[in-house]
Write a protein that holds these residues in place. Structure first.
Motif, short mmCIF file in Angstrom:
data_model
loop_
_atom_site.label_atom_id
_atom_site.label_comp_id
_atom_site.label_asym_id
_atom_site.label_seq_id
_atom_site.Cartn_x
_atom_site.Cartn_y
_atom_site.Cartn_z
N VAL A 107 69.79 42.20 -3.13
CA VAL A 107 68.55 41.45 -2.91
C VAL A 107 68.72 40.01 -3.37
N ALA A 108 69.25 39.83 -4.57
CA ALA A 108 69.44 38.47 -5.09
C ALA A 108 70.36 37.66 -4.19
N ALA A 109 71.42 38.28 -3.71
CA ALA A 109 72.37 37.56 -2.85
C ALA A 109 71.72 37.20 -1.51
N ALA A 110 70.97 38.13 -0.93
CA ALA A 110 70.33 37.87 0.36
C ALA A 110 69.29 36.77 0.25
N VAL A 111 68.52 36.80 -0.83
CA VAL A 111 67.49 35.77 -1.03
C VAL A 111 68.14 34.40 -1.21
N SER A 112 69.21 34.33 -2.00
CA SER A 112 69.90 33.06 -2.24
C SER A 112 70.44 32.48 -0.93
N ALA A 165 69.40 28.49 3.82
CA ALA A 165 69.33 28.29 5.27
C ALA A 165 68.00 27.65 5.68
N PHE A 166 66.90 28.33 5.38
CA PHE A 166 65.56 27.76 5.56
C PHE A 166 64.56 28.67 4.86
N THR A 167 63.45 28.10 4.41
CA THR A 167 62.47 28.86 3.63
C THR A 167 61.25 29.26 4.44
N HIS A 168 60.95 28.53 5.53
CA HIS A 168 59.74 28.86 6.29
C HIS A 168 59.74 28.08 7.61
N THR A 169 59.31 28.74 8.65
CA THR A 169 58.98 28.04 9.90
C THR A 169 57.67 28.54 10.47
N CYS A 170 57.21 29.70 10.00
CA CYS A 170 56.10 30.49 10.54
C CYS A 170 56.57 31.22 11.79
N PHE A 171 56.62 32.54 11.68
CA PHE A 171 57.12 33.36 12.77
C PHE A 171 56.32 33.17 14.05
N ALA A 180 54.23 48.25 1.45
CA ALA A 180 54.26 47.00 0.69
C ALA A 180 55.05 47.29 -0.59
N LYS A 181 54.61 46.78 -1.73
CA LYS A 181 55.21 47.00 -3.04
C LYS A 181 56.74 47.09 -3.00
N GLY A 182 57.32 48.29 -2.90
CA GLY A 182 58.76 48.45 -2.98
C GLY A 182 59.55 47.93 -1.80
N ILE A 183 58.89 47.35 -0.81
CA ILE A 183 59.55 46.98 0.44
C ILE A 183 60.55 45.83 0.28
N ALA A 184 60.31 44.90 -0.68
CA ALA A 184 61.13 43.69 -0.72
C ALA A 184 61.59 43.32 -2.13
N GLY A 185 61.64 44.28 -3.04
CA GLY A 185 62.24 44.06 -4.34
C GLY A 185 61.54 43.02 -5.21
N THR A 189 49.99 32.85 8.39
CA THR A 189 50.95 31.77 8.14
C THR A 189 52.22 32.26 7.45
N TYR A 190 52.07 33.06 6.41
CA TYR A 190 53.22 33.47 5.62
C TYR A 190 53.73 34.86 5.96
N GLY A 191 53.05 35.59 6.82
CA GLY A 191 53.43 36.96 7.10
C GLY A 191 54.85 37.07 7.63
N GLY A 192 55.66 37.89 6.97
CA GLY A 192 57.05 38.02 7.38
C GLY A 192 57.88 36.81 7.04
N ASN A 193 57.57 36.18 5.90
CA ASN A 193 58.34 35.03 5.43
C ASN A 193 59.83 35.34 5.45
N PRO A 194 60.69 34.42 5.89
CA PRO A 194 62.11 34.75 6.03
C PRO A 194 62.80 35.16 4.74
N ILE A 195 62.38 34.61 3.61
CA ILE A 195 62.99 34.99 2.33
C ILE A 195 62.64 36.44 2.00
N ALA A 196 61.36 36.79 2.18
CA ALA A 196 60.93 38.17 1.92
C ALA A 196 61.61 39.13 2.89
N CYS A 197 61.79 38.72 4.13
CA CYS A 197 62.46 39.58 5.11
C CYS A 197 63.92 39.83 4.71
N ALA A 198 64.59 38.79 4.25
CA ALA A 198 65.98 38.96 3.78
C ALA A 198 66.03 39.95 2.63
N ALA A 199 65.06 39.85 1.72
CA ALA A 199 65.01 40.77 0.59
C ALA A 199 64.77 42.20 1.07
#
Length: 445
Positions: free
Chosen positions: A84-89, A94-100, A291-296, A321-331
């Motif tokens: 998780v830490a590696a994927a988030v880093s 790469a990028f933090t947000h574009t809005c899906f 939710a909860k345990g889905i993204a560490g 706006t933030y739903g499915g944020n790329p950082i959370a998705c990577a996690a």
């Protein structure tokens, strides 16, 4: 089955109490919190975290706590789990947000594909991503209402579904979740749950028929868009319905065109010794909320369900706006990989077996019930010889545990349930030590 934590922060996996609890640095920070943060935000244990991983939380004073809470079932795979830490880093760089909804990206699609694959059932599915459990529950209701063209929603005694206006209406417990915050959303109806400890002599199918009778008489199946239920209740007291309750309820929903929504916000992602709690009885919900345990530990939630239902809302009707944020998705992708790679479903079962056996061995007349599945276990405390809830004892045991370096949580409509949610990365020796501490606390109480 042993589990030796090897990743995340390089933290010594030991309980260590070196100051009073809370210590001086935590007290100083708590004074600042009280001056800066709205008073409506409570704190169970005011020790301020600087690191966490494996089975411990370390505070600013150098105390190391055994973690039986997992941030309320969030850090199931462990805090700062390596993948998780590696994927988030990598994603942050790469990028933090574009809005899906504006310029989409691969990670959101991959999370949706993974959820469609791993959630119960082999039917065609779709998924949509949000930020919190309450937001996902609310969107599940929107989807069900659009699909059925009906308005009424059924929930259950002791339910907890969130803190938005609609999900407060769906939540059973008044304090601290609802008091003073009304009026609430309409067309929400409540039915009795199967509560084996307090439903002596009523099996699962009979309890389901009792609930169905209430819904047919007070709402009418023809008006009901959805039944929303936690397969194992969370805040309500870790209530595990009797076998047959969920399947009987599902059968009635199918026969009457009612959408069956499983709220697996707290139970999902290996927590109960199955990937999802519905799996224990082979229940295949129409919609499942996660939710909860889905993204560490990163904010992410989802609704996954039958394609024809999920596709019912018009284009643009779902999202945020933030739903499915790329950082959370990577996690989330790393969480799913970690569960599979490390055998965490089996690990949850092993933790549950250990906890249930040890807690039952306490043989304390004040423990009215020991229940749970996997690493989601609770004890309900009562006045000896009765089923009268003992919230005072519950608070006292929790406070004693905190003072000795063990994080435990309370819950239950009556405030008399101790719930245990250890991360699945917890080493066996810490799990055993935490249970030893609890046993001694009960002897001393």
């Amino acid at each position: 089955m042993t589990n030796q934590y090897t990743g995340g922060p390089a933290l010594l996996q030991e309980r260590r109490v070196v100051t009073e609890i809370p210590g001086p640095e935590s007290c100083a920070l708590h004074a600042r919190k009280n001056a800066a943060v709205a008073q409506g935000v409570g704190t169970t244990l005011p020790v301020y975290t600087v690191a966490a991983g494996g089975g411990v939380i370390v505070d600013v004073d150098g105390n190391s706590f055994i973690d039986f809470g997992s941030g309320i079932a969030v850090t199931t795979v462990g805090n700062s789990a390596p993948l998780v830490a590696a994927a988030v880093s990598e994603q942050v760089q790469a990028f933090t947000h574009t809005c899906f909804m504006i310029t989409p990206y691969d990670a959101y699609v991959r999370v949706a594909e993974a959820l469609n694959r791993i959630t119960p059932g082999t039917h065609e599915k779709r998924s949509v991503l949000f930020n919190s459990g309450a937001e996902a529950v609310e969107n599940a209701v929107k989807i069900a209402r659009t699909y059925t063209k009906r308005q009424a929603i059924a929930v259950f005694d002791h339910a907890y579904h969130g803190r938005t206006n609609l999900t407060m209406a769906m939540t059973s417990k008044n304090m601290p979740y609802k008091s003073g915050f009304g009026p609430f959303a309409s067309e929400v109806y409540r039915a009795p749950l199967s509560y084996p400890f307090r439903d002596v002599g009523i099996d699962g199918p009979a309890a389901a028929r009792r609930a169905i009778d209430v819904l047919e008489k007070q709402v009418g199946a023809e008006n009901l868009a959805a039944v929303v239920i936690e397969p194992i209740q969370g805040e309500g007291g870790f209530i595990v319905p009797a076998d047959g309750f969920l399947p009987t309820l599902l059968e009635w929903c199918r026969a009457n065109g009612v959408v069956f929504v499983a709220d697996e916000v707290q139970t999902g992602f290996a927590r109960t010794g199955a990937m999802f709690a519905c799996d224990h009885e082979g229940v295949v919900p129409d919609l499942i909320v996660t939710a909860k345990g889905i993204a560490g530990g990163l904010p992410l939630s989802a609704v996954t369900g039958r394609a024809e239902m999920m596709d019912a809302p018009h284009v643009g009707g779902l999202g945020g706006t933030y739903g499915g944020n790329p950082i959370a998705c990577a996690a989330a992708l790393a969480v799913i990989e970690t569960i599979d790679r490390d055998g965490l479903v089996e690990r949850a079962r092993a933790i549950g077996t250990t906890m249930l056996e040890r807690l039952l061995s306490f043989a304390d007349p004040r423990i009215g019930d020991v229940r749970g599945r996997g690493a989601m276990v609770a004890i309900e405390l009562v006045k000896p010889g009765t089923d009268e809830p003992d919230a005072d004892l519950t608070r006292a045991v929790a406070a004693a545990a905190h003072q000795q370096g063990l994080v435990v949580l309370t819950c239950g409509t009556y405030g008399n349930v101790l719930r245990f949610l250890p991360p699945l990365s917890m080493p066996d020796h810490l799990l055993a030590e935490g249970l030893d501490l609890l046993e001694q606390i009960f002897k001393d109480a």
